[in-house]
Design a protein around this motif. Structure first.
Motif, PDB file in Angstrom:
ATOM      1  N   SER A 130       1.206  -1.048   0.486  1.00  0.00           N
ATOM      2  CA  SER A 130      -0.371  -0.028  -0.015  1.00  0.00           C
ATOM      3  C   SER A 130       0.791   1.154   0.101  1.00  0.00           C
ATOM      4  CB  SER A 130      -1.066  -0.258   1.279  1.00  0.00           C
ATOM      5  OG  SER A 130      -1.618  -1.434   1.071  1.00  0.00           O
ATOM      6  N   SER A 165       0.145   7.645   0.274  1.00  0.00           N
ATOM      7  CA  SER A 165      -0.362   8.481   0.226  1.00  0.00           C
ATOM      8  C   SER A 165      -0.661   7.891  -1.001  1.00  0.00           C
ATOM      9  CB  SER A 165      -0.609   9.609   0.818  1.00  0.00           C
ATOM     10  OG  SER A 165       1.133  10.161   0.243  1.00  0.00           O
ATOM     11  N   SER A 182      -3.939   7.628  -4.686  1.00  0.00           N
ATOM     12  CA  SER A 182      -5.155   6.694  -5.090  1.00  0.00           C
ATOM     13  C   SER A 182      -4.200   6.113  -5.926  1.00  0.00           C
ATOM     14  CB  SER A 182      -6.046   7.874  -5.530  1.00  0.00           C
ATOM     15  OG  SER A 182      -5.971   8.986  -5.863  1.00  0.00           O
ATOM     16  N   ASP A 222     -11.431   1.629  -5.797  1.00  0.00           N
ATOM     17  CA  ASP A 222      -9.775   2.171  -5.712  1.00  0.00           C
ATOM     18  C   ASP A 222      -9.519   1.055  -4.639  1.00  0.00           C
ATOM     19  OD1 ASP A 222      -8.361   3.590  -4.130  1.00  0.00           O
ATOM     20  OD2 ASP A 222      -9.764   5.109  -3.118  1.00  0.00           O
ATOM     21  N   ALA A 255      -6.763   1.598  -3.706  1.00  0.00           N
ATOM     22  CA  ALA A 255      -5.751   2.030  -2.090  1.00  0.00           C
ATOM     23  C   ALA A 255      -6.741   1.967  -0.784  1.00  0.00           C
ATOM     24  CB  ALA A 255      -5.394   3.348  -2.281  1.00  0.00           C
ATOM     25  N   THR A 256      -7.635   1.558  -0.735  1.00  0.00           N
ATOM     26  CA  THR A 256      -8.601   1.715   0.897  1.00  0.00           C
ATOM     27  C   THR A 256      -9.346   0.722   0.284  1.00  0.00           C
ATOM     28  OG1 THR A 256     -10.925   3.308  -0.938  1.00  0.00           O
ATOM     29  CG2 THR A 256      -9.261   4.709   0.811  1.00  0.00           C
ATOM     30  N   SER A 284      -9.370  -3.239   1.018  1.00  0.00           N
ATOM     31  CA  SER A 284      -9.579  -4.216   2.065  1.00  0.00           C
ATOM     32  C   SER A 284      -8.453  -5.499   1.803  1.00  0.00           C
ATOM     33  CB  SER A 284     -10.889  -5.213   2.928  1.00  0.00           C
ATOM     34  OG  SER A 284     -10.726  -5.995   2.786  1.00  0.00           O
ATOM     35  N   ASP A 285      -7.807  -5.762   2.521  1.00  0.00           N
ATOM     36  CA  ASP A 285      -7.089  -6.521   2.176  1.00  0.00           C
ATOM     37  C   ASP A 285      -7.235  -7.622   1.416  1.00  0.00           C
ATOM     38  OD1 ASP A 285      -5.112  -4.916   3.438  1.00  0.00           O
ATOM     39  OD2 ASP A 285      -4.449  -5.988   4.862  1.00  0.00           O
ATOM     40  N   ARG A 315      -8.940  -6.861  -2.389  1.00  0.00           N
ATOM     41  CA  ARG A 315      -7.561  -6.525  -2.866  1.00  0.00           C
ATOM     42  C   ARG A 315      -6.895  -8.111  -3.488  1.00  0.00           C
ATOM     43  NH1 ARG A 315      -5.371  -1.969  -0.175  1.00  0.00           N
ATOM     44  NH2 ARG A 315      -4.464  -3.253   0.796  1.00  0.00           N
TER      45      ARG A 315
END
Ligand code: ADP
Ligand code: ADP
Length: 224
Positions: free
Chosen positions: A54, A57, A59, A66, A68-69, A71-72, A75
């Motif tokens: 990750s 910061s 996107s 998205d 970047a935000t 959940s693992d 993803r």
């Protein structure tokens, strides 16, 4: 529009940032070569785009989601179903035959043995390594092993293929064959390819080149 894009990524490990405001985008079917000196942030960029690490910061968007935000767990699921990976050293499982290696991502996705085997053999034929199907990775040449690794990356029909120095361990003839087969497959399946390389003759197979320097991206065609 873009299939996968990143904006203003920042990732810091030590005193100097590995990524310092890096932006990126790739369209379906497009092959983008990520170039730049050693230590400039290429692998960090690829690992962020692929959801392996990750960013601190910034996107990352993939098909309207998205990354970047997310959940693992989501993803990881996305990574398994939509992304394919090829590394410098094929990283094949030494105990399995080449065909079993290629079939493995499908088996992990719950595809039955017969169907996984059929798809594996089809991709191995396309990568011109059908004849080594029953051998183990230790018994095939470097070029054959890397083509098996490409077949394994393609067998799930990924939308994005991440290739980190895929020809780095090959001589130039084998490297060019791997690149030709990889880019042909991308064109046929409309998969995007994010290709990290420091070799100009490998980057020549891409549609577009970007250069990473000090964690920042310069798009050779102009803006990112
Ligand atoms: P184009 O059709 O011109 O390629 P894209 O939809 O691909 O337009 O987006 C262009 C750029 O805008 C991308 O490179 C990406 O960095 C950025 N971008 C795309 N979608 C978003 C978004 N939802 N939020 C922020 N930036 C975005
Ligand atoms: P490249 O792929 O262009 O060689 P990297 O993305 O591997 O560059 O590395 C960029 C910078 O980040 C380097 O200074 C590297 O030492 C540092 N770096 C990368 N990964 C890690 C890590 N896991 N821990 C600490 N530093 C790292």
């Amino acid at each position: 529009g873009s299939l996968l894009w990143a904006q203003d990524l920042r990732k810091v490990y030590g005193p100097t940032p590995a990524l310092d405001g890096a932006s990126f985008s790739v369209r379906a079917g497009e092959v983008v070569a990520v170039m730049g000196p050693s230590g400039s942030g290429k692998s960090t960029l690829l690992h962020c785009l692929a959801g392996i690490i990750s960013p601190d910061s910034g996107s990352i968007g993939y098909g309207g989601q998205d990354l970047a935000t997310m959940s693992d767990a989501r993803r990881s699921a996305l990574r398994r179903s939509e992304f394919g990976f090829v590394f410098q050293f094929g990283q094949l499982v030494p105990e399995l035959t080449c065909t079993e290696n290629v079939a493995l991502p499908l088996r992990l996705a719950g595809v039955g043995r017969k169907e996984a085997q059929r798809a594996a053999l089809e991709w191995m034929a396309r990568l011109e390594v059908a004849e080594v199907g029953d051998k183990r990775p230790g018994e095939v040449s470097g070029g054959q092993g890397q083509r098996v690794a490409v077949a394994r990356a393609l067998v799930t029909s990924p939308r994005v293929i991440f290739a980190d120095e895929p020809t780095g361990a090959l001589d130039s003839l084998n490297g060019e064959r791997v690149m030709q087969l990889l880019t042909d497959a991308s064109r046929e399946t409309d998969a995007a390819v994010v290709l990290v390389t420091h070799e100009a003759r490998v980057a020549a197979y891409s549609d577009r080149e970007i250069v990473v320097r000090d964690g920042k991206v310069r798009d050779m065609a102009g803006t990112v």
